[in-house]
Scaffold this motif. Structure first.
Motif, PDB file in Angstrom:
ATOM      1  N   SER A 149       0.831  -1.209   0.000  1.00 39.86           N
ATOM      2  CA  SER A 149       0.000   0.000   0.000  1.00 39.86           C
ATOM      3  C   SER A 149       0.862   1.254   0.000  1.00 39.86           C
ATOM      4  O   SER A 149       0.587   2.212  -0.722  1.00 39.86           O
ATOM      5  CB  SER A 149      -0.926   0.003   1.212  1.00 39.86           C
ATOM      6  N   LEU A 150       1.918   1.250   0.816  1.00 38.77           N
ATOM      7  CA  LEU A 150       2.812   2.413   0.883  1.00 38.77           C
ATOM      8  C   LEU A 150       3.526   2.647  -0.452  1.00 38.77           C
ATOM      9  O   LEU A 150       3.638   3.788  -0.920  1.00 38.77           O
ATOM     10  CB  LEU A 150       3.828   2.222   2.005  1.00 38.77           C
ATOM     11  N   VAL A 151       3.998   1.560  -1.059  1.00 41.39           N
ATOM     12  CA  VAL A 151       4.691   1.680  -2.343  1.00 41.39           C
ATOM     13  C   VAL A 151       3.746   2.213  -3.415  1.00 41.39           C
ATOM     14  O   VAL A 151       4.099   3.124  -4.189  1.00 41.39           O
ATOM     15  CB  VAL A 151       5.276   0.320  -2.767  1.00 41.39           C
ATOM     16  N   ILE A 152       2.540   1.647  -3.466  1.00 39.76           N
ATOM     17  CA  ILE A 152       1.567   2.082  -4.476  1.00 39.76           C
ATOM     18  C   ILE A 152       1.172   3.534  -4.265  1.00 39.76           C
ATOM     19  O   ILE A 152       1.058   4.313  -5.225  1.00 39.76           O
ATOM     20  CB  ILE A 152       0.316   1.184  -4.444  1.00 39.76           C
ATOM     21  N   LEU A 153       0.965   3.931  -3.015  1.00 41.86           N
ATOM     22  CA  LEU A 153       0.613   5.321  -2.735  1.00 41.86           C
ATOM     23  C   LEU A 153       1.715   6.271  -3.191  1.00 41.86           C
ATOM     24  O   LEU A 153       1.439   7.351  -3.731  1.00 41.86           O
ATOM     25  CB  LEU A 153       0.345   5.503  -1.240  1.00 41.86           C
ATOM     26  N   CYS A 154       2.958   5.869  -2.974  1.00 38.81           N
ATOM     27  CA  CYS A 154       4.082   6.700  -3.430  1.00 38.81           C
ATOM     28  C   CYS A 154       4.090   6.803  -4.952  1.00 38.81           C
ATOM     29  O   CYS A 154       4.339   7.878  -5.510  1.00 38.81           O
ATOM     30  CB  CYS A 154       5.403   6.115  -2.941  1.00 38.81           C
ATOM     31  N   LEU A 155       3.816   5.695  -5.627  1.00 39.92           N
ATOM     32  CA  LEU A 155       3.814   5.693  -7.084  1.00 39.92           C
ATOM     33  C   LEU A 155       2.637   6.486  -7.657  1.00 39.92           C
ATOM     34  O   LEU A 155       2.725   7.004  -8.790  1.00 39.92           O
ATOM     35  CB  LEU A 155       3.764   4.254  -7.607  1.00 39.92           C
ATOM     36  N   LEU A 156       1.544   6.588  -6.898  1.00 38.29           N
ATOM     37  CA  LEU A 156       0.354   7.290  -7.387  1.00 38.29           C
ATOM     38  C   LEU A 156       0.333   8.766  -7.003  1.00 38.29           C
ATOM     39  O   LEU A 156      -0.572   9.489  -7.408  1.00 38.29           O
ATOM     40  CB  LEU A 156      -0.913   6.608  -6.850  1.00 38.29           C
ATOM     41  N   LEU A 157       1.319   9.220  -6.260  1.00 37.29           N
ATOM     42  CA  LEU A 157       1.332  10.612  -5.816  1.00 37.29           C
ATOM     43  C   LEU A 157       1.293  11.612  -6.971  1.00 37.29           C
ATOM     44  O   LEU A 157       0.648  12.657  -6.858  1.00 37.29           O
ATOM     45  CB  LEU A 157       2.559  10.854  -4.935  1.00 37.29           C
ATOM     46  N   PRO A 158       1.950  11.351  -8.118  1.00 39.25           N
ATOM     47  CA  PRO A 158       1.860  12.300  -9.244  1.00 39.25           C
ATOM     48  C   PRO A 158       0.441  12.535  -9.751  1.00 39.25           C
ATOM     49  O   PRO A 158       0.210  13.476 -10.512  1.00 39.25           O
ATOM     50  CB  PRO A 158       2.726  11.640 -10.321  1.00 39.25           C
ATOM     51  N   LEU A 159      -0.523  11.700  -9.351  1.00 36.95           N
ATOM     52  CA  LEU A 159      -1.906  11.910  -9.778  1.00 36.95           C
ATOM     53  C   LEU A 159      -2.440  13.262  -9.308  1.00 36.95           C
ATOM     54  O   LEU A 159      -3.345  13.818  -9.933  1.00 36.95           O
ATOM     55  CB  LEU A 159      -2.801  10.783  -9.248  1.00 36.95           C
TER      56      LEU A 159
END
Length: 293
Positions: A154-164
């Motif tokens: 979840s933490l990794v995905i949230l970091c990857l989705l931050l540019p949204l």
């Protein structure tokens, strides 16, 4: 004149500068923003009121009311994007000439943006769930393993989705480009500015969360009281709350929902200047590269 220069969108700012400029724009033009959006805020508050009453009277209908509430949230968010679009175009937020109006174009783009982001989040959720299942199956059947991988994923995905945060704002406020094309163009830009986006989003989210928690205290108290009473009924005790509890809940959620709408709307303004600062930095980079050729 100096104030107008401070409020312009396309200007390289620090994360602190984006946050202060965003809240300054919001508070400085709140009267015009309120006059333009109060009907939409009232609609949002009415649905909050209905949801609050449903929680007391018919809990099983909460998923339906929650789904409708999300659509209403998109409607109210579109009012925020609409005034930001006006500021982006004219450099100011003007006083509305009608007591009620809606920018259907921005509303449609907001809905499209929300649906595309929902698809991304669902895909991300499926990936996280798949990682947890694989971890349990091949590494360990312990529940701690599943929880650990779920949390880490979840933490990794949230970091990857931050540019949204950057991509979605740029998509809604700029015509002539689809969300997925904007995603393809803007994701790399957002990742290069990841730390900058993280700070602006984090601070704006903390401010919003603290204010929402403060405003939600009366609703939280009502919810706890209702839950305890329902447990008592399940154990054979009489319903302990007064008969006017649904009306009290509806009125409480109406007031809280109206106030919370404007707290949530304020989140868009620091993000707006964050997007403008990133675009300004990209433009400077392009100009510099042209000069070097």
């Amino acid at each position: 004149m100096e104030k107008e220069k401070d409020d312009i969108l396309l200007k390289v700012r620090s994360s602190r500068g984006c946050i202060s400029a965003g809240y300054r724009l919001y508070t400085g033009h709140f009267k015009h923003i309120f006059r333009y959006s109060w009907v939409a805020a009232l609609i949002y508050a009415l649905f909050c009121s209905v949801s609050g009453a449903m929680m007391i009277m018919v809990p099983r209908l909460m998923p339906i009311t929650a789904a409708i509430l999300i659509i209403v949230e998109c409607l109210f968010a579109s009012y925020g994007f609409s005034v930001l679009k006006q500021h982006q175009t004219y450099g100011s937020i003007r006083r509305p000439t009608k007591w009620f109006s809606i920018d259907t174009h921005i509303f449609v783009r907001t809905i499209k943006c929300w649906l595309c982001m929902l698809l991304i989040y669902l895909l991300a959720g499926a990936i996280i769930a798949g990682m947890s299942v694989i971890a349990v199956k091949y590494l360990s059947d312990s529940a701690y393993t599943a929880v650990g991988f779920f949390t880490l994923g979840s933490l990794v995905i949230l970091c990857l989705l931050l540019p949204l945060a950057y991509i979605s704002t740029r998509y809604v406020l700029n015509d002539g480009i689809g969300f997925w094309k904007q995603f393809k163009i803007g994701y790399g830009v957002g990742m290069r500015r990841w730390g900058f986006i993280f700070i602006v989003v984090l601070v704006a989210a903390i401010v919003e969360l603290l204010l929402l928690m403060l405003l939600s205290l009366p609703a939280t108290i009502l919810s706890i009281a209702n839950t305890q009473s329902m447990f008592g009924v399940a154990m054979g005790d009489p319903y302990a709350l007064p008969s006017y509890m649904p009306e009290l809940a509806a009125g409480t959620f109406l007031i809280i929902g109206f106030l919370q709408a404007y707290v949530m709307l304020s989140f868009l303004f620091p993000i707006y200047y964050m997007y403008g600062s990133i675009d300004a930095q990209e433009q400077e980079k392009q100009d510099f590269n042209k000069q070097q050729q």
